[in-house]
Scaffold this motif. Structure first.
Motif, PDB file in Angstrom:
ATOM      1  N   SER A   7      12.241  -3.983  44.063  1.00 38.86           N
ATOM      2  CA  SER A   7      13.548  -3.558  43.528  1.00 38.86           C
ATOM      3  C   SER A   7      13.509  -2.266  42.721  1.00 38.86           C
ATOM      4  CB  SER A   7      14.173  -4.669  42.666  1.00 38.86           C
ATOM      5  OG  SER A   7      14.342  -5.841  43.434  1.00 38.86           O
ATOM      6  N   ARG A   8      12.422  -1.548  42.783  1.00 37.64           N
ATOM      7  CA  ARG A   8      12.346  -0.243  42.121  1.00 37.64           C
ATOM      8  C   ARG A   8      12.257   0.840  43.187  1.00 37.64           C
ATOM      9  NH1 ARG A   8      10.238   0.043  36.398  1.00 37.64           N
ATOM     10  NH2 ARG A   8      10.558  -2.064  35.653  1.00 37.64           N
ATOM     11  N   TYR A   9      12.774   1.998  42.841  1.00 36.69           N
ATOM     12  CA  TYR A   9      12.753   3.135  43.751  1.00 36.69           C
ATOM     13  C   TYR A   9      11.610   4.056  43.356  1.00 36.69           C
ATOM     14  CZ  TYR A   9      17.365   1.621  45.239  1.00 36.69           C
ATOM     15  OH  TYR A   9      18.403   0.889  45.750  1.00 36.69           O
ATOM     16  N   TYR A  10      10.865   4.527  44.349  1.00 40.17           N
ATOM     17  CA  TYR A  10       9.751   5.456  44.123  1.00 40.17           C
ATOM     18  C   TYR A  10       9.943   6.668  45.015  1.00 40.17           C
ATOM     19  CZ  TYR A  10       7.480   1.624  41.699  1.00 40.17           C
ATOM     20  OH  TYR A  10       7.189   0.620  40.804  1.00 40.17           O
ATOM     21  N   SER A  11       9.597   7.824  44.492  1.00 42.74           N
ATOM     22  CA  SER A  11       9.705   9.046  45.275  1.00 42.74           C
ATOM     23  C   SER A  11       8.549   9.985  44.947  1.00 42.74           C
ATOM     24  CB  SER A  11      11.027   9.759  44.978  1.00 42.74           C
ATOM     25  OG  SER A  11      11.130  10.934  45.758  1.00 42.74           O
ATOM     26  N   HIS A  12       7.959  10.533  45.996  1.00 46.22           N
ATOM     27  CA  HIS A  12       6.980  11.618  45.835  1.00 46.22           C
ATOM     28  C   HIS A  12       7.766  12.886  46.109  1.00 46.22           C
ATOM     29  CE1 HIS A  12       3.651  14.336  46.842  1.00 46.22           C
ATOM     30  NE2 HIS A  12       3.057  13.654  45.888  1.00 46.22           N
ATOM     31  N   HIS A  13       8.025  13.643  45.037  1.00 51.52           N
ATOM     32  CA  HIS A  13       8.952  14.771  45.113  1.00 51.52           C
ATOM     33  C   HIS A  13       8.355  15.983  44.409  1.00 51.52           C
ATOM     34  CE1 HIS A  13      12.988  16.354  45.725  1.00 51.52           C
ATOM     35  NE2 HIS A  13      12.972  16.806  44.486  1.00 51.52           N
ATOM     36  N   ASN A  14       8.275  17.095  45.105  1.00 49.80           N
ATOM     37  CA  ASN A  14       7.727  18.333  44.536  1.00 49.80           C
ATOM     38  C   ASN A  14       6.341  18.136  43.927  1.00 49.80           C
ATOM     39  OD1 ASN A  14       9.871  20.009  45.231  1.00 49.80           O
ATOM     40  ND2 ASN A  14      11.010  19.471  43.403  1.00 49.80           N
ATOM     41  N   GLY A  15       5.517  17.325  44.580  1.00 46.07           N
ATOM     42  CA  GLY A  15       4.137  17.133  44.142  1.00 46.07           C
ATOM     43  C   GLY A  15       3.949  16.142  43.012  1.00 46.07           C
ATOM     44  N   ALA A  16       5.003  15.447  42.610  1.00 43.84           N
ATOM     45  CA  ALA A  16       4.898  14.471  41.518  1.00 43.84           C
ATOM     46  C   ALA A  16       5.540  13.157  41.947  1.00 43.84           C
ATOM     47  CB  ALA A  16       5.591  15.007  40.265  1.00 43.84           C
ATOM     48  N   TRP A  17       5.138  12.072  41.287  1.00 46.24           N
ATOM     49  CA  TRP A  17       5.709  10.756  41.558  1.00 46.24           C
ATOM     50  C   TRP A  17       6.777  10.429  40.524  1.00 46.24           C
ATOM     51  CZ3 TRP A  17       5.516   7.705  45.676  1.00 46.24           C
ATOM     52  CH2 TRP A  17       4.500   7.924  46.606  1.00 46.24           C
ATOM     53  N   PHE A  18       7.851   9.789  40.993  1.00 41.45           N
ATOM     54  CA  PHE A  18       8.953   9.381  40.132  1.00 41.45           C
ATOM     55  C   PHE A  18       9.293   7.925  40.424  1.00 41.45           C
ATOM     56  CE2 PHE A  18       9.309  13.921  40.532  1.00 41.45           C
ATOM     57  CZ  PHE A  18       9.711  14.353  39.276  1.00 41.45           C
ATOM     58  N   VAL A  19       9.872   7.251  39.411  1.00 40.00           N
ATOM     59  CA  VAL A  19      10.351   5.877  39.575  1.00 40.00           C
ATOM     60  C   VAL A  19      11.738   5.786  38.959  1.00 40.00           C
ATOM     61  CG1 VAL A  19       9.317   5.015  37.439  1.00 40.00           C
ATOM     62  CG2 VAL A  19       9.785   3.429  39.309  1.00 40.00           C
ATOM     63  N   ALA A  20      12.584   4.965  39.592  1.00 36.23           N
ATOM     64  CA  ALA A  20      13.904   4.637  39.048  1.00 36.23           C
ATOM     65  C   ALA A  20      14.047   3.125  39.135  1.00 36.23           C
ATOM     66  CB  ALA A  20      15.012   5.332  39.829  1.00 36.23           C
ATOM     67  N   VAL A  21      14.671   2.526  38.146  1.00 39.39           N
ATOM     68  CA  VAL A  21      14.769   1.070  38.108  1.00 39.39           C
ATOM     69  C   VAL A  21      15.854   0.532  39.032  1.00 39.39           C
ATOM     70  CG1 VAL A  21      13.764   0.845  35.815  1.00 39.39           C
ATOM     71  CG2 VAL A  21      16.244   1.113  36.054  1.00 39.39           C
TER      72      VAL A  21
END
Length: 139
Positions: free
Chosen positions: A71-85
């Motif tokens: 149920s969490r969103y993950y993205s590899h974007h512009n060389g970095a990892w991000f998470v959104a709840v």
């Protein structure tokens, strides 16, 4: 005035400076902040497809790398990892060590922009170009 007076004053100033120097150096702080732009905010729960053999889901309709895991969103974007709840939640940059192993294990064929390709695409579009290649006139 005595010929040695200027030297004694300089010696006294130097002694005071060195004795106060290390204490002052402890209070010095240096910070570097390199901003990596976050991916777009997900406004609503998107349609997902399960990545075969993993518990991870991918969002094929997204224009960027977007994975869903627990149920969490993950993205590899512009060389970095991000998470959104969740949807409408802001992205938070995270260290690669904080990315769940199943998400890191997603095969590259499921990425919209494979890791390392963003800069290559920018160079081809006339954007970023490595200095050595620019000197050679290759981009």
């Amino acid at each position: 005035m005595h010929k040695m007076a200027p030297y004694l004053v300089a010696l006294a100033v130097t002694a005071v400076t060195f004795s106060a120097g290390p204490a002052a150096a402890v209070d010095v702080r240096v910070g570097v902040n390199i901003a990596v732009p976050a991916p777009p905010v997900v406004l609503a729960p998107p349609p997902v497809v399960v990545v075969t053999g993993t518990p991870v889901q991918v969002v094929p309709s997204a224009s960027f790398n977007l994975f869903v895991y627990r149920s969490r969103y993950y993205s590899h974007h512009n060389g970095a990892w991000f998470v959104a709840v969740g949807p409408r939640a802001p992205w938070t940059a995270i260290a690669i060590e904080a990315v769940p192993k199943p998400v890191l294990g997603v095969p590259v064929k499921h990425y919209k922009i494979p890791p390392g390709q963003a800069r290559k695409m920018e160079a081809q579009a006339g954007g970023w170009c490595p200095p050595g290649q620019a000197k050679k006139g290759r981009c």
